[in-house]
Design a protein around this motif. Structure first.
Motif, PDB file in Angstrom:
ATOM      1  N   GLN A 383       0.846  -1.208   0.000  1.00  0.00           N
ATOM      2  CA  GLN A 383       0.000   0.000   0.000  1.00  0.00           C
ATOM      3  C   GLN A 383       0.875   1.251   0.000  1.00  0.00           C
ATOM      4  O   GLN A 383       0.660   2.181  -0.795  1.00  0.00           O
ATOM      5  CB  GLN A 383      -0.909  -0.003   1.235  1.00  0.00           C
ATOM      6  N   ASN A 384       1.863   1.281   0.877  1.00  0.00           N
ATOM      7  CA  ASN A 384       2.759   2.438   0.967  1.00  0.00           C
ATOM      8  C   ASN A 384       3.578   2.610  -0.302  1.00  0.00           C
ATOM      9  O   ASN A 384       3.836   3.729  -0.756  1.00  0.00           O
ATOM     10  CB  ASN A 384       3.693   2.281   2.169  1.00  0.00           C
ATOM     11  N   TYR A 387       1.305   3.940  -3.163  1.00  0.00           N
ATOM     12  CA  TYR A 387       0.772   5.270  -2.840  1.00  0.00           C
ATOM     13  C   TYR A 387       1.792   6.376  -3.112  1.00  0.00           C
ATOM     14  O   TYR A 387       1.437   7.465  -3.573  1.00  0.00           O
ATOM     15  CB  TYR A 387       0.346   5.312  -1.375  1.00  0.00           C
ATOM     16  N   ARG A 390       1.795   7.949  -6.649  1.00  0.00           N
ATOM     17  CA  ARG A 390       0.508   8.438  -7.159  1.00  0.00           C
ATOM     18  C   ARG A 390       0.654   9.676  -8.037  1.00  0.00           C
ATOM     19  O   ARG A 390      -0.174   9.930  -8.895  1.00  0.00           O
ATOM     20  CB  ARG A 390      -0.439   8.730  -5.997  1.00  0.00           C
ATOM     21  N   ILE A 401      -2.723   4.193  -7.834  1.00  0.00           N
ATOM     22  CA  ILE A 401      -3.775   4.356  -6.824  1.00  0.00           C
ATOM     23  C   ILE A 401      -4.650   3.109  -6.773  1.00  0.00           C
ATOM     24  O   ILE A 401      -5.013   2.635  -5.693  1.00  0.00           O
ATOM     25  CB  ILE A 401      -4.633   5.607  -7.127  1.00  0.00           C
ATOM     26  N   CYS A 404      -2.883   0.429  -4.951  1.00  0.00           N
ATOM     27  CA  CYS A 404      -2.872   0.739  -3.525  1.00  0.00           C
ATOM     28  C   CYS A 404      -4.218   0.366  -2.897  1.00  0.00           C
ATOM     29  O   CYS A 404      -4.276  -0.289  -1.852  1.00  0.00           O
ATOM     30  CB  CYS A 404      -2.570   2.224  -3.308  1.00  0.00           C
TER      31      CYS A 404
END
Length: 428
Positions: A383-384, A387, A390, A401, A404
């Protein structure tokens, strides 16, 4: 006449580019810096100290009860070994010499490059030289880390890290010094290394190896260490860490003292031997010098320990919440500390998508399919990772995105199973 003049000018230019006379090293005087005069490998001549025809040494060391063997390769010569019979150019201008290739070896350098390297050895702390020359010297120093001149090599590598800020050099040298401390069983040298890593650019080494050394030598982690490793502990909300570092550090220290009755934490008190033995291991090459080790070694991954991550995550989270309350009270009293967060540069930072890191994270996810707890932390990493990209490319923003969001949803779906797994883990 114009044609004749043209050829005259051409001949003059060619004459000006005539290479300098090449000599053998034995015919030219050169000096070595005092720090390295006894830790340079020589292939031949009266000062010969390297023999590539045999395995020089077989050594063993232990990490957490597991023994590892390192032996010099019989197939590859030491890349840094100086061959005094190879030609070198007597006089060269540093700026005119071409850069060294990746994984340089003295034997494959041009005469100009050999001359430049020998000049570099007179002062290896001169940061104006191409990083390839630093690596060439460093390869030989890695081999000395295994022998009787360990401390001399350690000292020089540490000094090189002070002036040569190249990230790859910092990473390889930092890892090698940590592993050499474990191999040599020298907690004193590990402490010296930690004390010398007092600048941001000198912290580009493996967090896992750092934790492994702390565990191996029973070295305590202080509040500064914990904050630096916050990302490794999956604590990503760094708002107060970046804005109010002094207050955050002071608050964390107070919490540690109240909870542990001391100002630091021993990993050995958190991770018991039976839990250590269950850790997943990962293959890692000990040195950048490929001629030293025949194979990679398995390193226990303390950064994947759920109990370590949760312990320090909880400490950081409690500190974050405490700082939030303290700041609210201080603002009411008009005593809030100054925001120390650095202003963002107006220059646009060019961020390049890291395909290697993406591949490593996806492989890690695949390896944790059967471990719900480890999988949860890998989801957070992914996720990090997506992100932060983005804003990289307007045409690809939605892709990053979407990825993520996808891993956020996958993580949310597994929360019930994660809770059950954690409840089962705690009694064990």
């Amino acid at each position: 006449m114009k044609i004749l003049n043209f050829f005259k000018r051409k001949a003059k230019k060619l004459s000006a580019k005539t290479p300098q006379k090449e000599n053998q090293l034995s015919e030219i005087n050169f000096t070595l810096h005092n720090d390295i005069k006894d830790i340079i490998w020589i292939k031949n001549g009266p000062k010969k100290n390297f023999n590539s025809d045999k395995v020089n040494k077989i050594t063993e060391f232990e990490i957490g009860g597991i023994r590892y063997t390192i032996k010099t390769s019989v197939e590859t010569s030491e890349p840094s070994a100086i061959d005094i019979e190879l030609p070198i150019t007597k006089d060269v201008i540093q700026s005119d010499v071409s850069k060294l290739p990746y994984y340089p070896a003295y034997s494959s350098l041009s005469p100009d490059q050999r001359s430049n390297y020998l000049h570099y050895l007179s002062n290896p702390y001169n940061s104006s030289y191409d990083i390839g020359y630093v690596f060439l010297l460093y390869y030989g120093l890695e081999r000395f880390l295994l022998g009787d001149k360990y401390e001399e090599a350690f000292h020089v590598i540490n000094k090189l890290r002070e002036v040569h800020k190249n990230e790859s050099f910092q990473y390889y040298s930092g890892n090698a010094l940590i592993l050499s401390c474990i191999y040599k069983q020298r907690p004193d040298m590990m402490t010296r290394f930690i004390e010398s890593s007092n600048k941001e650019y000198k912290l580009k080494f493996s967090d896992n190896l750092f934790l492994l050394s702390a565990y191996s030598f029973r070295l305590p982690l202080n509040s500064t260490d914990i904050i630096r490793l916050s990302k490794t502990f999956e604590f990503t909300n760094k708002r107060y860490i970046s804005k109010y570092p002094e207050l955050f550090n002071k608050t964390l220290l107070n919490i540690i003292e109240k909870r542990y009755d001391r100002n630091s934490i021993l990993l050995n008190d958190i991770l018991k031997k039976k839990d250590y033995d269950k850790l997943r291991t990962e293959e890692m090459r000990m040195f950048a010098n490929v001629s030293i080790s025949e194979k990679e070694i398995n390193i226990p991954l303390l950064t994947e320990s759920f109990i370590i991550k949760k312990t320090f995550y909880d400490l950081l989270y409690e500190t974050h919440e405490t700082v939030k309350v303290e700041l609210a009270d201080l603002r009411k009293e008009g005593k809030a500390p100054k925001d120390e967060k650095k202003k963002k540069s107006k220059k646009n930072t060019i961020l390049t998508f890291d395909k290697v890191e993406e591949s490593e994270l996806l492989n890690e996810l695949n390896n944790t399919r059967n471990n719900i707890i480890d999988r949860h932390f890998t989801y957070i990493k992914l996720q990090n990772f997506y992100y932060k990209y983005r804003g990289l490319d307007s045409n690809l923003d939605s892709t990053y995105i979407d990825e993520c969001i996808r891993y956020c949803k996958e993580d949310i779906k597994s929360l019930n199973d994660l809770q059950k797994a954690y409840v089962n883990y705690e009694p064990e």
